[in-house]
Design an enzyme around this catalytic site. Structure first.
Site, short mmCIF file in Angstrom:
data_model
loop_
_atom_site.label_atom_id
_atom_site.label_comp_id
_atom_site.label_asym_id
_atom_site.label_seq_id
_atom_site.Cartn_x
_atom_site.Cartn_y
_atom_site.Cartn_z
N LYS A 65 0.81 -1.21 0.00
CA LYS A 65 0.00 0.00 0.00
C LYS A 65 0.86 1.28 0.00
O LYS A 65 0.40 2.33 -0.40
CB LYS A 65 -0.96 -0.01 1.18
C1 LIG Z 1 -4.66 -4.49 1.10
C2 LIG Z 1 -3.88 -5.75 1.01
C3 LIG Z 1 -4.24 -6.79 0.10
C4 LIG Z 1 -5.48 -6.71 -0.76
O1 LIG Z 1 -5.39 -5.73 -1.79
P1 LIG Z 1 -6.71 -5.26 -2.60
O2 LIG Z 1 -6.24 -4.10 -3.40
O3 LIG Z 1 -7.71 -4.87 -1.55
O4 LIG Z 1 -7.17 -6.39 -3.43
C5 LIG Z 1 -3.42 -7.91 0.05
N1 LIG Z 1 -2.33 -8.03 0.83
C6 LIG Z 1 -1.95 -7.07 1.71
C7 LIG Z 1 -0.75 -7.28 2.56
C8 LIG Z 1 -2.71 -5.90 1.83
O5 LIG Z 1 -2.34 -4.95 2.71
#
Ligand SMILES: *Cc1c(COP(=O)(O)O)cnc(C)c1O
Length: 459
Positions: free
Chosen positions: A112
Protein backbone atom coordinates in the site's frame (compact mmCIF):
# COMPACT_ATOMS: atom_id res chain seq x y z
CA UNK A 1 -7.07 12.54 -19.26
CA UNK A 2 -10.75 12.76 -18.33
CA UNK A 3 -12.40 10.50 -15.79
CA UNK A 4 -15.97 9.17 -15.82
CA UNK A 5 -18.09 7.47 -13.17
CA UNK A 6 -18.97 3.78 -13.48
CA UNK A 7 -22.60 4.74 -12.90
CA UNK A 8 -22.73 7.30 -15.67
CA UNK A 9 -24.38 10.24 -13.91
CA UNK A 10 -21.62 12.07 -12.03
CA UNK A 11 -19.74 14.89 -13.78
CA UNK A 12 -16.71 14.08 -15.93
CA UNK A 13 -13.63 15.23 -14.00
CA UNK A 14 -9.94 16.01 -14.42
CA UNK A 15 -7.30 14.17 -12.43
CA UNK A 16 -6.96 16.71 -9.60
CA UNK A 17 -10.72 16.72 -9.03
CA UNK A 18 -10.85 12.90 -9.06
CA UNK A 19 -8.10 12.69 -6.45
CA UNK A 20 -9.89 15.18 -4.20
CA UNK A 21 -13.37 13.70 -4.76
CA UNK A 22 -12.99 9.98 -4.06
CA UNK A 23 -16.42 8.44 -4.52
CA UNK A 24 -18.41 9.85 -7.46
CA UNK A 25 -21.58 11.81 -6.64
CA UNK A 26 -23.75 9.07 -8.25
CA UNK A 27 -22.24 6.46 -5.91
CA UNK A 28 -19.94 5.09 -8.63
CA UNK A 29 -16.18 4.94 -8.96
CA UNK A 30 -14.12 7.07 -11.30
CA UNK A 31 -12.26 5.37 -14.17
CA UNK A 32 -10.23 6.84 -17.04
CA UNK A 33 -12.49 7.68 -19.96
CA UNK A 34 -9.82 6.34 -22.29
CA UNK A 35 -6.39 4.95 -21.44
CA UNK A 36 -3.42 5.68 -23.70
CA UNK A 37 -2.16 2.62 -25.56
CA UNK A 38 1.61 2.29 -25.32
CA UNK A 39 3.44 0.93 -28.39
CA UNK A 40 5.71 -2.10 -28.22
CA UNK A 41 8.66 0.10 -29.18
CA UNK A 42 7.96 2.40 -26.23
CA UNK A 43 7.62 -0.55 -23.85
CA UNK A 44 11.00 -1.83 -25.10
CA UNK A 45 12.54 1.58 -24.53
CA UNK A 46 11.11 1.55 -20.98
CA UNK A 47 12.82 -1.76 -20.15
CA UNK A 48 15.97 0.02 -19.00
CA UNK A 49 14.31 2.63 -16.77
CA UNK A 50 14.71 2.49 -13.00
CA UNK A 51 11.46 2.24 -11.05
CA UNK A 52 10.86 5.92 -10.35
CA UNK A 53 11.66 7.03 -13.90
CA UNK A 54 9.29 4.42 -15.28
CA UNK A 55 6.63 5.53 -12.81
CA UNK A 56 6.85 9.08 -14.15
CA UNK A 57 6.37 7.87 -17.75
CA UNK A 58 3.48 5.53 -16.95
CA UNK A 59 1.56 8.03 -14.82
CA UNK A 60 2.22 11.20 -16.80
CA UNK A 61 -0.79 10.80 -19.17
CA UNK A 62 -3.08 10.58 -16.11
CA UNK A 63 -1.87 13.77 -14.49
CA UNK A 64 -0.88 15.86 -17.52
CA UNK A 65 -2.61 19.23 -17.49
CA UNK A 66 -3.17 19.27 -13.73
CA UNK A 67 0.45 19.49 -12.55
CA UNK A 68 3.74 20.72 -14.02
CA UNK A 69 6.03 18.02 -15.38
CA UNK A 70 9.01 19.08 -13.21
CA UNK A 71 6.85 19.17 -10.09
CA UNK A 72 5.47 15.72 -10.82
CA UNK A 73 8.93 14.27 -11.48
CA UNK A 74 10.24 15.53 -8.15
CA UNK A 75 7.12 14.28 -6.38
CA UNK A 76 7.45 10.73 -7.75
CA UNK A 77 11.18 10.52 -7.05
CA UNK A 78 10.56 11.75 -3.50
CA UNK A 79 7.66 9.31 -2.98
CA UNK A 80 9.86 6.28 -3.62
CA UNK A 81 13.04 7.63 -2.01
CA UNK A 82 12.00 6.27 1.40
CA UNK A 83 11.90 2.63 0.21
CA UNK A 84 14.45 0.36 1.85
CA UNK A 85 15.52 -1.46 -1.33
CA UNK A 86 17.34 0.39 -4.08
CA UNK A 87 15.29 -1.39 -6.76
CA UNK A 88 12.06 -0.24 -4.99
CA UNK A 89 10.21 -3.29 -6.35
CA UNK A 90 12.84 -6.05 -6.59
CA UNK A 91 11.96 -9.25 -8.40
CA UNK A 92 13.36 -12.42 -6.91
CA UNK A 93 13.58 -15.69 -8.84
CA UNK A 94 12.23 -18.59 -6.77
CA UNK A 95 12.21 -21.48 -9.26
CA UNK A 96 12.86 -21.93 -12.98
CA UNK A 97 9.55 -20.28 -13.88
CA UNK A 98 8.31 -18.50 -10.76
CA UNK A 99 9.26 -15.04 -9.53
CA UNK A 100 8.39 -13.06 -6.45
CA UNK A 101 7.65 -9.35 -6.90
CA UNK A 102 8.61 -7.87 -3.52
CA UNK A 103 6.27 -4.97 -2.82
CA UNK A 104 7.05 -4.66 0.88
CA UNK A 105 10.16 -2.48 0.99
CA UNK A 106 8.23 0.74 1.64
CA UNK A 107 8.03 2.49 5.02
CA UNK A 108 5.16 0.35 6.39
CA UNK A 109 6.16 -3.02 4.91
CA UNK A 110 3.14 -3.60 2.64
CA UNK A 111 2.37 -2.80 -1.00
CA UNK A 112 0.00 0.00 0.00
CA UNK A 113 3.03 2.30 0.36
CA UNK A 114 3.38 2.37 -3.43
CA UNK A 115 0.12 4.25 -3.76
CA UNK A 116 -0.09 6.14 -0.49
CA UNK A 117 3.40 7.65 -0.59
CA UNK A 118 2.35 9.27 -3.84
CA UNK A 119 -1.27 10.04 -2.94
CA UNK A 120 -0.22 11.96 0.19
CA UNK A 121 2.00 14.20 -1.93
CA UNK A 122 -0.65 14.66 -4.62
CA UNK A 123 -3.30 15.66 -2.08
CA UNK A 124 -0.94 18.11 -0.42
CA UNK A 125 -0.07 19.67 -3.77
CA UNK A 126 -3.65 20.06 -5.02
CA UNK A 127 -4.88 21.43 -1.68
CA UNK A 128 -2.02 23.93 -1.51
CA UNK A 129 -2.76 25.19 -4.99
CA UNK A 130 -6.41 25.75 -4.10
CA UNK A 131 -5.58 27.30 -0.76
CA UNK A 132 -7.70 24.65 0.96
CA UNK A 133 -7.26 22.48 4.01
CA UNK A 134 -8.30 18.82 3.91
CA UNK A 135 -9.28 16.20 6.45
CA UNK A 136 -8.54 12.61 5.49
CA UNK A 137 -10.87 10.23 7.26
CA UNK A 138 -10.27 6.52 6.91
CA UNK A 139 -11.02 3.20 8.56
CA UNK A 140 -8.31 0.56 8.64
CA UNK A 141 -7.95 -3.07 9.56
CA UNK A 142 -4.21 -2.44 9.59
CA UNK A 143 -2.20 -1.74 6.45
CA UNK A 144 -4.03 1.20 4.86
CA UNK A 145 -3.95 3.35 7.99
CA UNK A 146 -0.22 3.15 8.57
CA UNK A 147 0.57 3.63 4.87
CA UNK A 148 -1.73 6.69 4.72
CA UNK A 149 -0.12 8.15 7.84
CA UNK A 150 3.40 7.62 6.50
CA UNK A 151 2.36 9.16 3.18
CA UNK A 152 0.86 12.33 4.71
CA UNK A 153 2.67 12.89 8.02
CA UNK A 154 4.61 15.82 6.55
CA UNK A 155 1.63 17.40 4.82
CA UNK A 156 0.96 21.02 5.75
CA UNK A 157 -2.48 21.05 4.20
CA UNK A 158 -4.25 18.11 5.71
CA UNK A 159 -5.15 16.36 8.92
CA UNK A 160 -5.47 12.61 9.12
CA UNK A 161 -8.13 10.88 11.19
CA UNK A 162 -7.58 7.13 11.14
CA UNK A 163 -9.99 4.78 12.92
CA UNK A 164 -8.86 1.30 13.82
CA UNK A 165 -10.83 -1.26 15.83
CA UNK A 166 -9.65 -1.13 19.46
CA UNK A 167 -7.53 -4.18 20.37
CA UNK A 168 -8.25 -5.84 17.03
CA UNK A 169 -5.18 -4.94 14.99
CA UNK A 170 -1.80 -6.52 15.55
CA UNK A 171 0.66 -4.74 17.83
CA UNK A 172 3.03 -4.00 14.95
CA UNK A 173 0.18 -2.60 12.86
CA UNK A 174 -1.10 -0.42 15.73
CA UNK A 175 2.34 0.90 16.61
CA UNK A 176 3.09 1.75 12.98
CA UNK A 177 0.18 4.20 13.29
CA UNK A 178 0.30 5.36 16.90
CA UNK A 179 4.03 6.05 17.23
CA UNK A 180 3.94 8.72 14.52
CA UNK A 181 4.06 11.97 16.50
CA UNK A 182 3.26 14.45 13.68
CA UNK A 183 0.75 17.08 14.81
CA UNK A 184 -1.58 16.34 11.85
CA UNK A 185 -1.96 12.62 12.68
CA UNK A 186 -4.90 11.60 14.89
CA UNK A 187 -5.49 7.93 15.64
CA UNK A 188 -8.79 6.73 17.02
CA UNK A 189 -9.09 3.27 18.57
CA UNK A 190 -12.82 2.66 18.23
CA UNK A 191 -14.55 0.31 20.66
CA UNK A 192 -16.02 -1.80 17.87
CA UNK A 193 -14.92 -3.89 14.91
CA UNK A 194 -13.63 -2.85 11.50
CA UNK A 195 -17.17 -2.64 10.07
CA UNK A 196 -18.12 -0.19 12.84
CA UNK A 197 -15.10 1.96 11.92
CA UNK A 198 -16.13 1.88 8.30
CA UNK A 199 -19.75 2.72 9.12
CA UNK A 200 -18.66 5.84 11.00
CA UNK A 201 -16.41 6.95 8.14
CA UNK A 202 -19.21 6.33 5.65
CA UNK A 203 -21.76 8.25 7.71
CA UNK A 204 -19.29 11.12 7.96
CA UNK A 205 -18.89 11.23 4.18
CA UNK A 206 -22.69 11.41 3.84
CA UNK A 207 -22.56 14.44 6.11
CA UNK A 208 -19.55 16.27 4.61
CA UNK A 209 -20.68 19.56 6.14
CA UNK A 210 -19.48 18.46 9.52
CA UNK A 211 -15.89 19.25 8.60
CA UNK A 212 -16.62 22.63 6.98
CA UNK A 213 -14.70 24.68 5.99
CA UNK A 214 -12.30 21.75 5.50
CA UNK A 215 -12.62 19.31 2.66
CA UNK A 216 -13.19 15.65 3.57
CA UNK A 217 -10.91 13.29 1.63
CA UNK A 218 -10.82 9.55 1.00
CA UNK A 219 -7.65 7.50 0.74
CA UNK A 220 -9.12 4.02 0.32
CA UNK A 221 -8.79 2.26 -3.01
CA UNK A 222 -11.91 3.93 -4.42
CA UNK A 223 -9.39 6.75 -5.02
CA UNK A 224 -8.19 6.17 -8.57
CA UNK A 225 -4.74 7.64 -7.90
CA UNK A 226 -4.01 4.56 -5.81
CA UNK A 227 -4.78 2.20 -8.67
CA UNK A 228 -2.78 4.34 -11.08
CA UNK A 229 0.32 4.04 -8.90
CA UNK A 230 -0.15 0.26 -8.68
CA UNK A 231 -0.23 -0.11 -12.47
CA UNK A 232 3.43 0.85 -12.54
CA UNK A 233 4.84 -2.27 -10.88
CA UNK A 234 3.07 -4.62 -13.28
CA UNK A 235 4.73 -2.81 -16.17
CA UNK A 236 8.08 -2.61 -14.36
CA UNK A 237 8.24 -6.29 -13.42
CA UNK A 238 6.52 -7.50 -16.60
CA UNK A 239 9.11 -5.81 -18.80
CA UNK A 240 11.96 -7.23 -16.73
CA UNK A 241 10.51 -10.75 -16.85
CA UNK A 242 10.04 -10.57 -20.62
CA UNK A 243 6.29 -10.05 -21.00
CA UNK A 244 6.76 -8.81 -24.58
CA UNK A 245 8.27 -12.13 -25.66
CA UNK A 246 6.62 -14.89 -23.61
CA UNK A 247 3.34 -15.52 -21.77
CA UNK A 248 3.50 -14.06 -18.25
CA UNK A 249 0.97 -14.62 -15.49
CA UNK A 250 0.54 -12.47 -12.39
CA UNK A 251 -0.84 -13.95 -9.18
CA UNK A 252 -2.44 -11.35 -6.92
CA UNK A 253 -3.52 -11.74 -3.27
CA UNK A 254 -6.81 -9.85 -3.40
CA UNK A 255 -9.58 -8.32 -1.38
CA UNK A 256 -10.99 -5.07 -2.74
CA UNK A 257 -9.56 -5.86 -6.20
CA UNK A 258 -7.63 -2.57 -6.20
CA UNK A 259 -4.25 -4.20 -6.70
CA UNK A 260 -5.49 -6.57 -9.41
CA UNK A 261 -7.31 -3.74 -11.16
CA UNK A 262 -3.94 -1.97 -11.47
CA UNK A 263 -2.77 -5.00 -13.45
CA UNK A 264 -5.90 -4.82 -15.57
CA UNK A 265 -5.13 -1.18 -16.39
CA UNK A 266 -1.61 -2.20 -17.46
CA UNK A 267 -3.28 -4.65 -19.89
CA UNK A 268 -5.58 -1.92 -21.17
CA UNK A 269 -2.48 0.19 -21.82
CA UNK A 270 -1.17 -2.53 -24.10
CA UNK A 271 1.04 -4.64 -21.83
CA UNK A 272 0.43 -8.20 -23.09
CA UNK A 273 -0.12 -9.92 -19.72
CA UNK A 274 -1.36 -13.44 -20.50
CA UNK A 275 -3.41 -14.15 -17.38
CA UNK A 276 -4.08 -13.32 -13.73
CA UNK A 277 -4.77 -15.64 -10.86
CA UNK A 278 -6.64 -13.85 -8.11
CA UNK A 279 -6.37 -15.31 -4.60
CA UNK A 280 -8.68 -14.53 -1.70
CA UNK A 281 -8.71 -15.95 1.81
CA UNK A 282 -11.92 -17.46 3.24
CA UNK A 283 -13.59 -14.13 2.49
CA UNK A 284 -14.19 -15.15 -1.11
CA UNK A 285 -16.43 -12.37 -2.48
CA UNK A 286 -14.19 -12.02 -5.52
CA UNK A 287 -14.18 -15.72 -6.33
CA UNK A 288 -17.98 -15.66 -6.32
CA UNK A 289 -18.12 -12.43 -8.32
CA UNK A 290 -15.85 -13.89 -10.99
CA UNK A 291 -18.22 -16.83 -11.29
CA UNK A 292 -21.15 -14.46 -11.79
CA UNK A 293 -22.48 -14.34 -8.24
CA UNK A 294 -22.40 -10.87 -6.70
CA UNK A 295 -23.33 -11.58 -3.10
CA UNK A 296 -22.41 -10.96 0.54
CA UNK A 297 -21.28 -13.41 3.20
CA UNK A 298 -20.52 -12.59 6.85
CA UNK A 299 -16.92 -11.63 7.58
CA UNK A 300 -14.50 -14.40 8.59
CA UNK A 301 -11.44 -13.46 10.63
CA UNK A 302 -8.35 -15.03 9.03
CA UNK A 303 -4.56 -15.14 9.27
CA UNK A 304 -4.38 -12.72 6.32
CA UNK A 305 -6.35 -9.86 7.94
CA UNK A 306 -5.65 -7.27 5.25
CA UNK A 307 -7.80 -9.40 2.94
CA UNK A 308 -10.75 -9.73 5.34
CA UNK A 309 -13.55 -7.95 3.49
CA UNK A 310 -17.22 -8.51 2.70
CA UNK A 311 -17.64 -6.50 -0.50
CA UNK A 312 -14.92 -6.18 -3.13
CA UNK A 313 -15.43 -2.52 -3.98
CA UNK A 314 -13.18 -2.18 -7.04
CA UNK A 315 -14.87 -5.05 -8.84
CA UNK A 316 -17.36 -2.44 -10.02
CA UNK A 317 -14.60 -0.90 -12.13
CA UNK A 318 -14.07 -4.17 -13.98
CA UNK A 319 -17.82 -4.71 -14.33
CA UNK A 320 -18.10 -1.32 -16.03
CA UNK A 321 -15.82 -2.54 -18.83
CA UNK A 322 -17.45 -5.97 -18.96
CA UNK A 323 -20.83 -4.32 -19.46
CA UNK A 324 -19.53 -2.20 -22.35
CA UNK A 325 -19.05 0.95 -20.23
CA UNK A 326 -22.80 1.26 -19.81
CA UNK A 327 -23.18 3.30 -16.62
CA UNK A 328 -26.93 2.84 -16.46
CA UNK A 329 -26.61 -0.95 -16.40
CA UNK A 330 -23.93 -0.78 -13.69
CA UNK A 331 -26.14 1.55 -11.64
CA UNK A 332 -28.95 -1.03 -11.88
CA UNK A 333 -26.69 -3.95 -10.95
CA UNK A 334 -25.26 -2.08 -7.95
CA UNK A 335 -28.70 -0.95 -6.84
CA UNK A 336 -29.95 -4.54 -6.85
CA UNK A 337 -26.79 -5.63 -5.01
CA UNK A 338 -27.53 -3.14 -2.23
CA UNK A 339 -30.50 -5.20 -1.09
CA UNK A 340 -29.57 -8.71 -2.24
CA UNK A 341 -27.56 -10.93 -4.57
CA UNK A 342 -27.19 -10.40 -8.30
CA UNK A 343 -26.49 -12.95 -11.03
CA UNK A 344 -24.19 -11.26 -13.52
CA UNK A 345 -24.63 -11.37 -17.27
CA UNK A 346 -23.01 -14.63 -18.47
CA UNK A 347 -21.21 -13.18 -21.47
CA UNK A 348 -19.67 -10.51 -19.20
CA UNK A 349 -18.52 -13.22 -16.79
CA UNK A 350 -17.10 -15.25 -19.69
CA UNK A 351 -15.05 -12.21 -20.78
CA UNK A 352 -13.66 -11.74 -17.26
CA UNK A 353 -12.69 -15.38 -16.95
CA UNK A 354 -10.61 -15.16 -20.09
CA UNK A 355 -8.21 -12.98 -18.12
CA UNK A 356 -8.87 -13.78 -14.43
CA UNK A 357 -9.02 -17.13 -12.61
CA UNK A 358 -9.85 -16.98 -8.92
CA UNK A 359 -9.43 -19.26 -5.92
CA UNK A 360 -10.12 -18.99 -2.18
CA UNK A 361 -7.29 -20.16 0.09
CA UNK A 362 -8.17 -20.96 3.70
CA UNK A 363 -5.88 -20.56 6.73
CA UNK A 364 -4.72 -24.19 6.74
CA UNK A 365 -3.62 -24.00 3.14
CA UNK A 366 -2.02 -20.64 3.83
CA UNK A 367 0.15 -22.15 6.58
CA UNK A 368 0.91 -25.22 4.43
CA UNK A 369 2.02 -22.93 1.63
CA UNK A 370 4.30 -20.87 3.89
CA UNK A 371 5.97 -24.14 4.97
CA UNK A 372 6.13 -25.61 1.46
CA UNK A 373 7.66 -22.50 -0.13
CA UNK A 374 10.23 -22.28 2.64
CA UNK A 375 11.14 -25.94 2.19
CA UNK A 376 11.35 -25.63 -1.60
CA UNK A 377 13.05 -22.24 -1.94
CA UNK A 378 14.29 -21.04 1.46
CA UNK A 379 12.01 -18.00 1.19
CA UNK A 380 9.76 -17.14 4.14
CA UNK A 381 6.62 -15.46 2.80
CA UNK A 382 3.84 -13.62 4.61
CA UNK A 383 0.29 -15.10 4.78
CA UNK A 384 -1.15 -12.77 2.13
CA UNK A 385 1.61 -13.62 -0.31
CA UNK A 386 1.04 -17.29 0.51
CA UNK A 387 -2.51 -17.14 -0.87
CA UNK A 388 -1.14 -15.78 -4.14
CA UNK A 389 1.47 -18.50 -4.20
CA UNK A 390 -1.13 -21.21 -3.63
CA UNK A 391 -3.27 -19.80 -6.44
CA UNK A 392 -0.62 -20.95 -8.92
CA UNK A 393 -2.31 -24.35 -8.61
CA UNK A 394 -5.00 -23.05 -10.98
CA UNK A 395 -2.60 -21.28 -13.36
CA UNK A 396 -2.68 -22.37 -17.00
CA UNK A 397 0.44 -24.40 -17.82
CA UNK A 398 3.44 -23.02 -19.69
CA UNK A 399 3.45 -19.52 -18.31
CA UNK A 400 6.13 -17.58 -16.50
CA UNK A 401 4.63 -16.68 -13.14
CA UNK A 402 5.03 -13.56 -11.03
CA UNK A 403 3.55 -13.68 -7.53
CA UNK A 404 2.94 -10.35 -5.85
CA UNK A 405 4.49 -10.37 -2.36
CA UNK A 406 2.16 -7.84 -0.78
CA UNK A 407 3.59 -7.71 2.76
CA UNK A 408 6.77 -8.39 4.74
CA UNK A 409 6.54 -11.52 6.95
CA UNK A 410 7.63 -9.51 10.03
CA UNK A 411 4.32 -7.66 9.86
CA UNK A 412 2.25 -10.82 10.30
CA UNK A 413 4.11 -12.84 12.86
CA UNK A 414 0.96 -14.60 14.09
CA UNK A 415 0.60 -16.53 10.84
CA UNK A 416 4.33 -17.08 10.46
CA UNK A 417 4.46 -18.59 13.96
CA UNK A 418 1.32 -20.67 13.33
CA UNK A 419 3.13 -22.10 10.31
CA UNK A 420 5.88 -23.22 12.70
CA UNK A 421 8.54 -20.53 12.28
CA UNK A 422 10.16 -18.12 14.73
CA UNK A 423 9.07 -14.52 14.65
CA UNK A 424 10.73 -12.61 11.81
CA UNK A 425 12.73 -9.56 12.92
CA UNK A 426 11.59 -6.11 11.76
CA UNK A 427 13.97 -4.15 9.49
CA UNK A 428 16.73 -2.54 11.57
CA UNK A 429 15.37 1.02 11.32
CA UNK A 430 12.15 -0.23 12.92
CA UNK A 431 13.71 -2.46 15.55
CA UNK A 432 12.69 -0.12 18.40
CA UNK A 433 9.05 0.06 17.22
CA UNK A 434 7.80 -1.93 20.21
CA UNK A 435 9.30 0.49 22.73
CA UNK A 436 8.44 3.83 21.08
CA UNK A 437 5.87 6.14 22.69
CA UNK A 438 2.32 5.86 21.41
CA UNK A 439 -0.42 8.46 21.01
CA UNK A 440 -4.03 7.56 20.29
CA UNK A 441 -7.53 8.21 21.58
CA UNK A 442 -9.95 5.47 22.57
CA UNK A 443 -13.55 6.35 21.67
CA UNK A 444 -16.93 4.66 21.99
CA UNK A 445 -18.57 3.32 18.83
CA UNK A 446 -20.63 6.47 18.47
CA UNK A 447 -20.81 8.82 15.48
CA UNK A 448 -21.31 12.04 17.42
CA UNK A 449 -18.45 11.27 19.78
CA UNK A 450 -16.12 10.69 16.82
CA UNK A 451 -17.31 13.82 15.03
CA UNK A 452 -16.81 15.86 18.20
CA UNK A 453 -13.24 14.55 18.38
CA UNK A 454 -12.67 15.48 14.73
CA UNK A 455 -13.90 19.00 15.43
CA UNK A 456 -11.60 19.53 18.35
CA UNK A 457 -8.46 18.30 16.55
CA UNK A 458 -9.06 20.06 13.22
CA UNK A 459 -9.95 23.50 14.59
C1 LIG B 1 -4.66 -4.49 1.10
C2 LIG B 1 -3.88 -5.75 1.01
C3 LIG B 1 -4.24 -6.79 0.10
C4 LIG B 1 -5.48 -6.71 -0.76
O1 LIG B 1 -5.39 -5.73 -1.79
P1 LIG B 1 -6.71 -5.26 -2.60
O2 LIG B 1 -6.24 -4.10 -3.40
O3 LIG B 1 -7.71 -4.87 -1.55
O4 LIG B 1 -7.17 -6.39 -3.43
C5 LIG B 1 -3.42 -7.91 0.05
N1 LIG B 1 -2.33 -8.03 0.83
C6 LIG B 1 -1.95 -7.07 1.71
C7 LIG B 1 -0.75 -7.28 2.56
C8 LIG B 1 -2.71 -5.90 1.83
O5 LIG B 1 -2.34 -4.95 2.71
Amino acid sequence: MKFVSTRGLAPVLDFDEVVLTGLASDGGLYVPEKLPVVSEATFRAWQVLPYDKLAIEVMWPFVEGTILRETFELMVIDAYASFRHEAIAPIKQLTSDTWLLELFHGPTLAFKDFALQLLGRLLDHFLARRGEHGVVMGATSGDTGSAAIEGSRHSKHLDLIILHPYQRVSEVQRRQMTTVMSANVHNIALKGNFDDCQAIVKASFMDQDFVQPNRLLAVNSINLARIMAQTVYYIYSGLRIGVLDRPVLFSVPSANFGDAYGGYMACQMGLPIAHFTVATNANDALVRALSGDLSRKPLTKTLSPSMDIVVSSNFERLLFDLYGKDGEQIANVMKAFQTGSVTLDSSAVEKARGLFSAIAVDDDRTCDTIRRIFAETGELIDPHTATGMDALSIAPAEMTKVVLATAHPAKFSEAVQKAGFDEVPLPSDMSDLLTRDERYTILENDLSEVQHFVHTVTK
